[in-house]
Each structure stands twice: as structure tokens, then as C-alpha cells.
Design a protein around this motif. Structure first.
Motif, mmCIF file in Angstrom:
data_model
loop_
_atom_site.group_PDB
_atom_site.id
_atom_site.type_symbol
_atom_site.label_atom_id
_atom_site.label_comp_id
_atom_site.label_asym_id
_atom_site.label_seq_id
_atom_site.Cartn_x
_atom_site.Cartn_y
_atom_site.Cartn_z
ATOM 1 N N ASP A 79 -0.395 7.462 -13.126
ATOM 2 C CA ASP A 79 0.286 7.231 -11.870
ATOM 3 C C ASP A 79 -0.447 6.498 -10.869
ATOM 4 O O ASP A 79 -0.227 5.476 -10.382
ATOM 5 N N ALA A 80 -1.674 6.928 -10.638
ATOM 6 C CA ALA A 80 -2.526 6.268 -9.740
ATOM 7 C C ALA A 80 -2.948 4.881 -10.066
ATOM 8 O O ALA A 80 -3.042 3.924 -9.507
ATOM 9 N N PHE A 81 -3.231 4.687 -11.542
ATOM 10 C CA PHE A 81 -3.794 3.383 -11.996
ATOM 11 C C PHE A 81 -2.615 2.372 -11.716
ATOM 12 O O PHE A 81 -2.584 1.250 -11.273
ATOM 13 N N ALA A 82 -1.296 2.874 -12.221
ATOM 14 C CA ALA A 82 -0.143 2.065 -11.938
ATOM 15 C C ALA A 82 0.196 1.559 -10.682
ATOM 16 O O ALA A 82 0.293 0.490 -10.110
ATOM 17 N N PHE A 83 0.102 2.643 -9.837
ATOM 18 C CA PHE A 83 0.359 2.358 -8.516
ATOM 19 C C PHE A 83 -0.693 1.197 -7.921
ATOM 20 O O PHE A 83 -0.294 0.303 -7.179
ATOM 21 N N LEU A 84 -2.020 1.362 -8.044
ATOM 22 C CA LEU A 84 -3.024 0.619 -7.744
ATOM 23 C C LEU A 84 -2.703 -1.099 -8.024
ATOM 24 O O LEU A 84 -2.741 -1.873 -7.325
ATOM 25 N N GLU A 85 -2.193 -0.969 -9.358
ATOM 26 C CA GLU A 85 -1.825 -2.388 -9.794
ATOM 27 C C GLU A 85 -0.671 -2.834 -9.100
ATOM 28 O O GLU A 85 -0.787 -4.053 -8.618
ATOM 29 N N LEU A 86 0.352 -2.124 -9.023
ATOM 30 C CA LEU A 86 1.422 -2.600 -8.282
ATOM 31 C C LEU A 86 1.465 -3.062 -6.972
ATOM 32 O O LEU A 86 1.936 -3.987 -6.398
ATOM 33 N N GLN A 87 0.561 -2.108 -6.240
ATOM 34 C CA GLN A 87 0.399 -2.448 -4.894
ATOM 35 C C GLN A 87 -0.713 -3.152 -4.572
ATOM 36 O O GLN A 87 -1.065 -3.485 -3.170
ATOM 37 N N GLN A 88 -1.389 -3.891 -5.484
ATOM 38 C CA GLN A 88 -2.592 -4.692 -5.305
ATOM 39 C C GLN A 88 -2.023 -5.718 -4.040
ATOM 40 O O GLN A 88 -3.027 -5.909 -3.045
ATOM 41 N N HIS A 89 -0.943 -6.232 -4.082
ATOM 42 C CA HIS A 89 -1.110 -7.136 -2.966
ATOM 43 C C HIS A 89 0.165 -6.763 -1.972
ATOM 44 O O HIS A 89 0.687 -7.652 -1.229
ATOM 45 N N GLY A 90 0.413 -5.463 -1.981
ATOM 46 C CA GLY A 90 1.112 -4.918 -0.924
ATOM 47 C C GLY A 90 1.058 -5.335 0.511
ATOM 48 O O GLY A 90 -0.025 -5.511 1.004
ATOM 49 N N SER A 91 2.217 -5.968 0.947
ATOM 50 C CA SER A 91 1.809 -6.651 2.237
ATOM 51 C C SER A 91 1.330 -5.743 3.443
ATOM 52 O O SER A 91 1.056 -6.050 4.500
ATOM 53 N N TYR A 92 1.590 -4.318 2.916
ATOM 54 C CA TYR A 92 1.429 -3.254 4.227
ATOM 55 C C TYR A 92 0.071 -2.841 3.928
ATOM 56 O O TYR A 92 -0.456 -2.078 4.721
ATOM 57 N N LEU A 93 -0.849 -3.344 2.907
ATOM 58 C CA LEU A 93 -2.389 -2.764 2.832
ATOM 59 C C LEU A 93 -3.010 -3.437 4.277
ATOM 60 O O LEU A 93 -3.101 -4.575 4.442
ATOM 61 N N ASP A 94 -3.696 -2.660 5.073
ATOM 62 C CA ASP A 94 -4.443 -2.814 6.020
ATOM 63 C C ASP A 94 -6.086 -3.359 5.598
ATOM 64 O O ASP A 94 -6.156 -3.469 4.557
ATOM 65 N N ALA A 95 -6.633 -3.703 6.856
ATOM 66 C CA ALA A 95 -8.050 -4.490 6.491
ATOM 67 C C ALA A 95 -8.844 -3.354 5.679
ATOM 68 O O ALA A 95 -9.780 -3.881 4.814
#
Lengths: 190, 190, 190, 190
Positions: free
Chosen positions: B100-116
DNA sequence: AATGAATGAGGATTCATTCAT
DNA sequence: CATGAATGAATCCTCATTCAT
């Protein structure tokens, strides 16, 4: 013999959808934004696509099919290595010519809204890839082993490369050659 | 000897968030679903995280950091090839232990909500990867060229492999060995 | 010959907003209550006003402007005393014709949600009042001193009177005459 | 013979409540903000007041009663004019000494959460005012007419003046004298 | 075919209140 | 008495979809 207006509207919507989905994510894109980007009213979109989901699938398929055509269209000419070069540079050309489309395809790869037909389109491309690998294995030019694994590695590597490019790192001729050589070494026997 | 309650709640929320985000996408996950999955009330989540965005970043960082530790923690022992094996199998172990964690990291790689800070965590891992490549280039064991490109190819290949696995294709010992050998051949000099 | 629909909806919302804000306070009024009072869906309100705050300001300005027009619209005819009578009875007429609106204006006078334009509307009315006072001071009919203070006293007195009325005490002709006379004596020279 | 701690906590809560209610409005003030301003935990407030509403009423009454005492405490000494002066300056002193309290009383005048007892406190003050007016009418020093109307005008004028002051216009000695004279002229016979 | 106003379920977030410690 | 974590109803706002024009 009038210009096919409805067809033009449909195209405009598909184009706007690609742009807006890529920019905001499928889930984050509002139909109203999409409509104004396409220069039509919201209601008009629903004349051409029964739902947002259908529109998403239409965009996905439209481009996934085009990507497939870029890769495996013409007859296999020459050696396996040459064919690999053609495929690899086909992906490169596609990603360069339609960066939005390529990004969209990757991001939505696992979109829960994708229907059976969209999944099927994806599968066909993977199969074409696998068929190429099998051919290479038969001539001894590509290493042995599960073709699906090798396809996944090669396509994954390409996606990683494209992501790097999108992130801002320019890909000059040297880097492109490096990548192609390296990936071919991953694939080839010995 | 009781477990500190607030901390336990926080953990429960983080765990539920990973599961629900992976299943439904960050954007598609409703806080209420997340809450009931964690076995707490909606309001409780907001005692621990100021917003959905903050929660998303917390989940992302928590696992990205762990992934990084899996890859580059222990001292480099032996040859570059051995070190590569350790890194590769570290990724493998992580992806197997926390799919789950690995899939999440890939999917959210470019999540616009990720902060600095989240982006920074990602950058640090990429740099560690690049440092390894440079070391290998200095000993002549890894092919020359932009380390960032090679890291992108290797990590991309791994992601492709993991996606295949998630899609249902089991990865047996043979397939894993094939993948490791192939990827090393992509990396190594000559 | 149909009434333009969107405009009619907008009016219905503004009317309902006045009633509900006055009854429950701006802060205490739920958009859903307001919507059903206006006979529309919640979403419809947001087609006409971008936010609750914007709606509150629209209501405030709409009525504050009307109040101003009631007070200072027509040309000054006759003596200062006659003009005062006209202004005073203008306020009276406004408060009688639109008791909700008057109450709302008082209650929300210091609403933290009021924006710059709303504050400006208020200021213009106060200035018109001050201008009247200055005119009266120049003819010697109104007592000397800071016009702003006198305006505040007169307007405050009127608000107090109106509050009394709203509280249930009927204001008959006698009481109205008493009030007008008393307030004029507060204003006039000597 | 210990210091009455609970009493001190109660005071701290009442003080914090006044400050926070004035700053944010009764409706806009969160109990948690109030608690941290008072330096206690949220739960503690509920040991002293059964609800937010009860707390609001307690604050209202506490200050409304004090205002009343400022106005009508000591015996009537001298003329009606002198007594008016004492009352007026009592209001002034109160508003100057406790600007928060005065603002709060005005703003919450019509707070829907005020209970019967709070309304009764208000009524008593108005009655004391009316009694003063009646006394003045009997000596012929205050103009005839409904005392409630005159009280409303005077109190309204004072509120208007105080609002002006709060709005930033400083009230110097001259302005205060002007206001007192003007309001007395509103009240007095002839 | 096209329009865009209207709909209302659904989402993120707040906050008065409770209660185990 | 005091604490503060937990609760969940209620709030504001969004957006896919419909339908009268």
C-alpha cells in the motif's frame, strides 16, 4: 458538404479535457472549467459524452491508442536492435510531441474510473510489447525470461525518464543516447 | 503500562489514511470514510492534523522516509555490484512489506498538495541514489553519463516491476532474479 | 414579456437574506435556511453570490444606499429646520417601510465581514449628514462644534428610538412629534 | 482560610469571555479560544458555567449591573440638571473605564441568547432612567412626553457618541462638553 | 444542437459539549 | 476540581448532472 460542426465540438471537448485533466487531475477537474476551456456550455459536453467518466475514458483511449500506433505501426524492418530503437524513439517522439497526453496516461494509469475497454486498450499495447520481446528471444538477441517482466522494466524505465524530463531536467542528445543504450543493455542477451 | 492514547490515535489515523488514500486516491478519499476506517470521529482527525492536506503530507513523508531508510541505511560493504544488490533488494523488501505504502508513494508522486518539506524528502533520496551511481562510476563499475538519468531509469524500472506485481502477476524467485540482473546490466559499465 | 428569471432569483435571494440575517444575525444564519426561505437550492445562491460574505455585503449595500437616498435625495428647499424635518421624517419613513432593513443595518454596522466598498457607502452617508450640519452652522441655525459629533448624536438618538419601537412600544403621532422636537433642540443653536 | 481558588477561576473566565466576545462576537467566539485566553482547560469552564449561553448571560449581567450602578448609585443631590450631569458623566466614565464592556453590551443588546433575567436587568436600568425623567418633568425642568421615548433618545445619542469614539475619532474635552450640552438641550423643557 | 440556470448530495472543516483520567 | 482528547451535528461551499428555453 458543410463542415462537420458536431465533430469539431467533440474534438474541442476532448482537447480541453486532456489539458484540464492533466493540469488538475481527473478528480480535480470541474466540468464547468473544462467547458469554458473548450469554449462551449456545460450542457453541450453532455450532448457528446454521457458522463464525466465516459469523457475520461474517451480521452484515455484516444491517446493510448495513438501511443500504441507510435510504437508498433510499421512493419518490422531489420534487426531486433533496430526495431527496439524504432520503438524507443517512437515513445520518445510521442512523449515529446504530446507531453500532456503522456503525463495524463501515466497519471491516470490506475484511475478507478477506467472501464473495461480502456483496460483492454492498455493490455493490447503490453501484448504488442511482449510479442516483440518474444521475437527477440527467439533470435537470441533478447535475454530469456518472462516477457511481461522485461516489458514492465523497459516501459517503467521510460516513464521514469520522461518524469525526469517533465520535472525540468532537459534531455539533450547525449542523455537520450545514454538512456537508449542503457535500456537496450537491460534487454539484450548476455 | 497503558499505551499513550493520543499517540495511538494518531497512528491509527495515519494507517487508515494510507489505506484509504491508496484505495481511493488522495482527492477521492472522503475524510468521513477515513475516519470510520480509523475507528474515530471526523473531528478527532482534526485534533491531530490541521487539514486533509497536512495529513496527506504526513502520510507521504512517513513512508518516503522509511523507504529511504530501507535503501541507504547501513554502511556500504563490498563491491558496487553488492551494494546495488542490497539497494535493489531493499526496495523489493519495502514494496513487499508495505505494498500500500509503495503504491501510494508512486501515485502521489506528483500530488499537487505535497509541500516543500515532502518534496525535500524525495530529493534527498534521489540524491542518495545519485551518490551511489557516482561512486560506481568512479570505480569504473557503472557506466558513464548523467547520474540523474541512470537513477530515473533504475527507479522507473523498479516501479514498473512493482506495478506488474500489484496487477496480479506474481513475482517468483526467477522473475526477481531476472529483473535484478537486467537492471544491473542497464547500470553497469560495458 | 416574462420577467428575466436570473434577476428574479437574485432578488428573491437578497430578500430572503435580509429577513434571515435580521432574524438570526449574519453569523447565525445558515445558508440552507436562507435558501429554503428564498425558495431555491443552496447551490443556486452561489450562482449569484460567490460567498456568504459577498451576499452579506450585497444586502448591506443595497439597503444602506436606499437609506441614503431616502435622506438626502431631493434638493434642499426652505430653511435648515425644514430640511432637518425632511431628513428626520425620511429616516422615519425608511424605518417604518423597511423595519427589517433598518434593524439589519444597525446590527451589522460593525460586522467584521463588511468590505471596503460597504464601509465607503456608510462613510458617504455620514458625510452627507455632516455637510448638512455644516450648512446649518453657517446660517447660525445649528449649534457650533464638531459636525461628526452632532451627526453621531442625532443618528444615535434615531436608532434608539427605532429600537424602542421594534421592542414593541408603538410610536404614535405624539411620540414622533416629541422625538423630532427634542432632537431638533439638541441640534439647533442656543 | 485558603484563597478561594474556584472564585478566582470564575473571574478569569468571565474576564476572558468579555474580551473574546467583544473581539469575535458571541457567536464567533470559540470556547477553546476563550479557555486558553483564561488560562484554563475547556472542561474547566463547564465546571463554572453550564453552557456557553449561560456564560454569555453571566457576562452580560455582570456588566449591565455595573453600568447601572455607575448611573444611579448615589442619592440625588442638587438640581435635575446636576443630576443629569452626574448620570451622563457616569456613562462616560463607564465607557472610558471599560470600553470592551460597553461595546459588548451594545453589540449583544439583541443577542438571541439573552435570557429572561438578563432582559430584566436591562429593564430595571431603563426604568431608573425613566424615573429620573419623570422627576424632572415634575419639577418642570424636563420636557413633557413619554419618558421611555426620551430615555431612548438620550441613551441612543450616548451610544452613537461612544461608537464614534471607538471608531477612532478622539473625544476631547470640547467635544464632550458639546455632547453633554446638546443632549441636555434635547431633554430640558423649553 | 446548444445553452446555462438550477439542483442537491457530498465534501472539508468547526466547535459546543462530554467524560475518563 | 481540573484536564483535554474525543465526539458528531452543523456549517459553508463545490460540482456532476438535468432540463426548459
Amino acid at each position: 458538404m458543410t463542415i462537420s460542426e458536431p465533430q469539431a465540438t467533440r474534438e474541442a471537448v476532448l482537447d480541453a479535457a486532456l489539458a484540464v485533466f492533466t493540469e488538475h487531475t481527473y478528480g480535480g477537474a470541474a466540468m464547468s472549467v473544462l467547458a469554458s476551456r473548450a469554449g462551449v456550455a456545460v450542457g453541450t459536453i453532455y450532448r457528446h459524452f454521457p458522463s464525466k467518466e465516459a469523457l475520461g475514458n474517451a480521452v484515455y483511449r484516444r491517446w493510448k491508442v495513438q501511443l500504441g500506433e507510435h510504437l508498433f505501426d510499421d512493419a518490422d524492418a531489420g534487426s531486433i536492435r533496430a526495431e527496439f530503437g524504432r520503438i524507443w524513439r517512437g515513445m520518445l517522439r510521442f512523449a515529446a510531441a504530446h507531453p500532456d497526453a503522456f503525463a495524463f496516461l501515466e497519471l491516470q494509469q490506475h484511475g478507478s474510473y477506467l472501464d473495461a475497454e480502456s483496460v483492454e486498450v492498455t493490455r493490447r499495447i503490453e501484448q504488442a510489447g511482449a510479442a516483440f520481446v518474444v521475437r527477440g528471444q527467439q533470435t537470441g538477441e533478447i535475454r530469456d525470461g518472462d516477457p511481461a517482466v522485461l516489458v514492465a522494466l523497459v516501459y517503467g524505465a521510460f516513464v521514469g525518464l520522461a518524469a525526469t524530463d517533465r520535472a525540468g531536467a532537459g534531455l539533450d542528445e547525449g542523455r537520450l543516447q545514454l538512456a537508449e543504450d542503457a535500456v537496450w543493455d537491460m534487454l539484450r542477451a548476455r
